[in-house]
Design an enzyme around this catalytic site. Sequence first.
Site, PDB file in Angstrom:
ATOM      1  N   HIS A  25       1.224  -1.329  -0.481  1.00 55.61           N
ATOM      2  CA  HIS A  25      -0.570  -0.076   0.029  1.00 55.61           C
ATOM      3  C   HIS A  25       0.860   1.633   0.171  1.00 55.61           C
ATOM      4  O   HIS A  25       0.561   2.137  -0.690  1.00 55.61           O
ATOM      5  CB  HIS A  25      -1.027   0.118   1.308  1.00 55.61           C
ATOM      6  CG  HIS A  25      -1.836   1.531   1.570  1.00 55.61           C
ATOM      7  ND1 HIS A  25      -3.342   1.380   0.924  1.00 55.61           N
ATOM      8  CD2 HIS A  25      -1.668   2.632   1.798  1.00 55.61           C
ATOM      9  CE1 HIS A  25      -3.468   2.555   1.706  1.00 55.61           C
ATOM     10  NE2 HIS A  25      -2.358   3.273   1.756  1.00 55.61           N
ATOM     11  N   GLU A  26       1.818   1.377   0.765  1.00 52.58           N
ATOM     12  CA  GLU A  26       2.600   2.387   1.324  1.00 52.58           C
ATOM     13  C   GLU A  26       3.798   2.541  -0.317  1.00 52.58           C
ATOM     14  O   GLU A  26       4.020   3.413  -0.963  1.00 52.58           O
ATOM     15  CB  GLU A  26       3.890   2.151   2.076  1.00 52.58           C
ATOM     16  CG  GLU A  26       3.013   2.460   3.752  1.00 52.58           C
ATOM     17  CD  GLU A  26       1.786   3.418   3.683  1.00 52.58           C
ATOM     18  OE1 GLU A  26       2.147   4.457   3.203  1.00 52.58           O
ATOM     19  OE2 GLU A  26       0.818   3.744   3.736  1.00 52.58           O
ATOM     20  N   HIS A  29       1.825   4.427  -2.543  1.00 50.35           N
ATOM     21  CA  HIS A  29       1.826   5.976  -2.370  1.00 50.35           C
ATOM     22  C   HIS A  29       2.958   6.482  -2.758  1.00 50.35           C
ATOM     23  O   HIS A  29       3.918   7.627  -3.781  1.00 50.35           O
ATOM     24  CB  HIS A  29       1.891   6.759  -1.052  1.00 50.35           C
ATOM     25  CG  HIS A  29       0.147   6.342  -0.474  1.00 50.35           C
ATOM     26  ND1 HIS A  29      -0.222   6.803  -1.194  1.00 50.35           N
ATOM     27  CD2 HIS A  29       0.369   5.366   0.473  1.00 50.35           C
ATOM     28  CE1 HIS A  29      -1.218   6.814  -0.529  1.00 50.35           C
ATOM     29  NE2 HIS A  29      -0.989   5.575   0.096  1.00 50.35           N
TER      30      HIS A  29
END
Length: 436
Positions: A25-26, A29
């Site tokens: 998920h990170e 980003h």
Amino acid sequence: MSGALLVVVGVLVAALGVAVSIALHEVGHLVPAKRFGVKVTQYMVGFGPTLFSRRRGETEYGVKAIPLGGYIRMIGMFPPAPGADPHRLRASSTGRWALMAEEARRASFVEIGPGEERRTFYRLPVWKRIVVMAGGPLMNLLLALVLTALALSAIGTPQTTTRVAAVSQCLQAVTDASGECSADDPLAPGAAAGVLPGDEVVEFDGVAVTSWAQLSGLIQVGAGREVPLVVERDGQRVALRVTPVLTSRAAPGGGTEQVGMLGITSQLAVARLPVAEVPGLVADQVEAVAGIVVRLPQRLYDVAQAAFGSAERDPNGPIGVVGVGRIAGELNALPAVIPGDELAERTSRLLTLLAGLNVALFVFNLVPLLPFDGGHIAGALWEALKRGVARLRRRPDPGPVDVAKAMPVAYAVSVLLIGMSALLLYADVVRPVQIG
């Protein structure tokens, strides 16, 4: 492998799967942020004290002690207050809410070095900011699609078929647990009609049968009247006539219910879902989780009723990290439905569970409130709307939206999340969700 060891393996797989999902998920980003030139000073999996970290270039990569989330730190997440020098931010008010906003701005600019002002997040065009903040949830959605495809399309799961596994000689009442027929018991409809194990039901009451669920519905509708039944036996179609009967069985909510019955059971087989159907299935999961989020206060009230009262937990309601681990362990310890390939079946179960977790991460992170990613996306969309209206009215550019003003909301949401996590933790211990 013993049952206890299977439970432990399931829990460990779930924990590892959650950690990997958070880490990716990170990455969702991190990659677009770096691609767009934003300075990223930290990439961390977890919260609390740092267990391990290593600096590569301008970014510190590490793992923290509490594996319940993660973050990347980008410089200039919040714009400075209008007219303020971003390097000399001072509290402009003694009000508690204004101080929260000023503190967020100060932390946002503390790591900006000389000449790095243009590498701040808030200076990105709106669409790039949306891409950066949506990258994390979209990574979870991608993981959900991949894991679902692996579980249901590559491995497959046991499914009922239209082939008959067994034919009961008589119908037993719900209260009769002996499972034996007496000489006075009438033949079950299937046996009376001449249905044999191995027959494949192809038509019922003139309707082509394509699934066991469809056949069950047709039997219910046809209860009490004689209807034509066509089965395929040894490559030949055999026409029969059968009269389904109404009988009692235990109802899901307690008590009994009347259902149509032939006295036949379905043969199970490993079925693989076509890959083209995976997006639709994941979309249904997204809709279901979104429904939970919309009705979250009511759902949490139900959890509290179960935790502190006598109500049962809703298996489709919210669960915490302890509950997820517990379910993973129990799923892994369940015996295989179809003997012969226990490893594949258990792998499919755990992958399906992890896919569902990634769907939940996708939906929750799109909630349009800080500290969720959706809060930053909502701020960027509001900014685009304001600038668009200003252009239409031929007015000056209103500048970036000051998302830092929503920090009081972020703190309030964080407190609610902590309370929700505590409730779910307690409920998962004292009144866990039952999977079967």
